[in-house]
Design a protein around this motif. Sequence first.
Motif, PDB file in Angstrom:
ATOM      1  N   UNK A  13      22.012 -10.098 -63.582  1.00  0.00           N
ATOM      2  CA  UNK A  13      20.688 -10.173 -64.191  1.00  0.00           C
ATOM      3  C   UNK A  13      20.317 -11.569 -64.651  1.00  0.00           C
ATOM      4  N   UNK A  14      21.245 -12.252 -65.292  1.00  0.00           N
ATOM      5  CA  UNK A  14      20.970 -13.614 -65.761  1.00  0.00           C
ATOM      6  C   UNK A  14      20.747 -14.566 -64.599  1.00  0.00           C
ATOM      7  N   UNK A  15      21.611 -14.465 -63.592  1.00  0.00           N
ATOM      8  CA  UNK A  15      21.466 -15.345 -62.436  1.00  0.00           C
ATOM      9  C   UNK A  15      20.162 -15.072 -61.704  1.00  0.00           C
ATOM     10  N   UNK A  16      19.789 -13.806 -61.589  1.00  0.00           N
ATOM     11  CA  UNK A  16      18.561 -13.445 -60.888  1.00  0.00           C
ATOM     12  C   UNK A  16      17.329 -13.898 -61.653  1.00  0.00           C
ATOM     13  N   UNK A  17      17.287 -13.637 -62.948  1.00  0.00           N
ATOM     14  CA  UNK A  17      16.111 -14.019 -63.733  1.00  0.00           C
ATOM     15  C   UNK A  17      15.940 -15.537 -63.760  1.00  0.00           C
ATOM     16  N   UNK A  18      17.038 -16.282 -63.857  1.00  0.00           N
ATOM     17  CA  UNK A  18      16.953 -17.741 -63.852  1.00  0.00           C
ATOM     18  C   UNK A  18      16.424 -18.261 -62.526  1.00  0.00           C
ATOM     19  N   UNK A 165      27.199  -3.670 -54.268  1.00  0.00           N
ATOM     20  CA  UNK A 165      27.850  -4.950 -54.508  1.00  0.00           C
ATOM     21  C   UNK A 165      29.345  -4.866 -54.240  1.00  0.00           C
ATOM     22  N   UNK A 166      29.862  -5.919 -53.597  1.00  0.00           N
ATOM     23  CA  UNK A 166      31.298  -6.106 -53.520  1.00  0.00           C
ATOM     24  C   UNK A 166      31.763  -6.851 -54.762  1.00  0.00           C
ATOM     25  N   UNK A 167      32.934  -7.477 -54.690  1.00  0.00           N
ATOM     26  CA  UNK A 167      33.455  -8.262 -55.817  1.00  0.00           C
ATOM     27  C   UNK A 167      32.655  -9.562 -55.886  1.00  0.00           C
ATOM     28  N   UNK A 168      31.920  -9.736 -56.975  1.00  0.00           N
ATOM     29  CA  UNK A 168      31.029 -10.886 -57.116  1.00  0.00           C
ATOM     30  C   UNK A 168      31.809 -12.063 -57.693  1.00  0.00           C
ATOM     31  N   UNK A 169      31.763 -13.186 -56.985  1.00  0.00           N
ATOM     32  CA  UNK A 169      32.494 -14.376 -57.419  1.00  0.00           C
ATOM     33  C   UNK A 169      31.577 -15.296 -58.215  1.00  0.00           C
ATOM     34  N   UNK A 202      29.557 -14.393 -53.058  1.00  0.00           N
ATOM     35  CA  UNK A 202      29.224 -15.429 -54.041  1.00  0.00           C
ATOM     36  C   UNK A 202      27.983 -15.001 -54.820  1.00  0.00           C
ATOM     37  N   UNK A 203      27.940 -15.295 -56.103  1.00  0.00           N
ATOM     38  CA  UNK A 203      26.813 -14.901 -56.951  1.00  0.00           C
ATOM     39  C   UNK A 203      25.485 -15.430 -56.411  1.00  0.00           C
ATOM     40  N   UNK A 209      20.142 -12.395 -51.824  1.00  0.00           N
ATOM     41  CA  UNK A 209      20.044 -11.111 -51.139  1.00  0.00           C
ATOM     42  C   UNK A 209      19.065 -10.168 -51.808  1.00  0.00           C
ATOM     43  N   UNK A 210      19.042 -10.159 -53.136  1.00  0.00           N
ATOM     44  CA  UNK A 210      18.091  -9.311 -53.852  1.00  0.00           C
ATOM     45  C   UNK A 210      16.664  -9.752 -53.566  1.00  0.00           C
ATOM     46  N   UNK A 211      16.420 -11.050 -53.601  1.00  0.00           N
ATOM     47  CA  UNK A 211      15.083 -11.552 -53.287  1.00  0.00           C
ATOM     48  C   UNK A 211      14.714 -11.223 -51.846  1.00  0.00           C
ATOM     49  N   UNK A 212      15.669 -11.304 -50.943  1.00  0.00           N
ATOM     50  CA  UNK A 212      15.449 -10.947 -49.546  1.00  0.00           C
ATOM     51  C   UNK A 212      15.058  -9.469 -49.427  1.00  0.00           C
TER      52      UNK A 212
END
Length: 301
Positions: A13-18, A165-169, A202-203, A209-212
């Motif tokens: 969420x933080x990475x996406x909102x930023x 989601x897989x294991x998010x790095x 990778x994060x 991917x979400x934006x896609x």
Amino acid sequence: MKIAIAGGTGLVGKALSNSLSKKGHTVLVLTRSDSRGSISDNTRYVPWLNKGNQPEKELEDLDALVNLAGSTINSRWTDKGKELIVNSRLNTVDELAKIIQNLNIKPKVFINASAIGFYGTSENQIYTEESTKPGTDFLADTVVKWESAVKQIEDLGLRTVLCRFGVILDAKEGALPRVALPYRFFIGGTIGNGQQWLSWIHINDVVRGILFAIENSELTGPVNFTAPEPIKMKDFGKTLSHVIHRPHWLPVPSFALRLLLGEMSLLVLEGQKVLPSKLLNHGFSFQYPHLDAALEEIFNK
């Protein structure tokens, strides 16, 4: 675009909102706290899930509603902990469905977090979105219930995407800092038998991917969010040790992890080889398809 995020204070969420904010999109972060007002010029908090909150007043005419909310699975799986993991996810979806029902102009797409735990574990099988038979463990059961709950939102006429989601790095949060810690003290090594698959991502590629998925109207249903090159745990450890310049020599036996973590140990002792077929078939280009480059960016940028 105007995008609302439930679970906007977690890792994704933080990475996406930023990222969305930097691109100039309007971002609304649904929060249970008393936080109000703007986080940045185009990102602001919207209180919800407390008595008197009326988030629907600010959620009209959304381009996308993204649900990343749910209690962390990175805690010991007691009976009470399992109940919280499941119920936090189901209750959030139910609340979002109620909000959507009350909107005059509904979101164009609903993006919901999910997990490759749906497939269960295997050292031999290869899983894609065409693999429809779920596993039989706790995580698989949780994902089945979670994704089934989203059907009520799809029934409201929204395009829905389930991000498995897989294991998010990530450098600071998630599994990677924990896995890397022994290496920093020169005691890193293969976890378990080393033959288990790690389906990682990778994060940055999660966010992209979400934006896609938001922008690609042809994407629907389950979508695997994993890099196109899964890796066995023994090779993951060797790559990690090379990137951070530490030895890879002291194995971590399975029984020790089971004693320490209980049932949650299956997250690292067992795995599955999951491929992102839908993303690739729809033209998504991974920024970090290879593990060595992903880890280099995280640790040596």
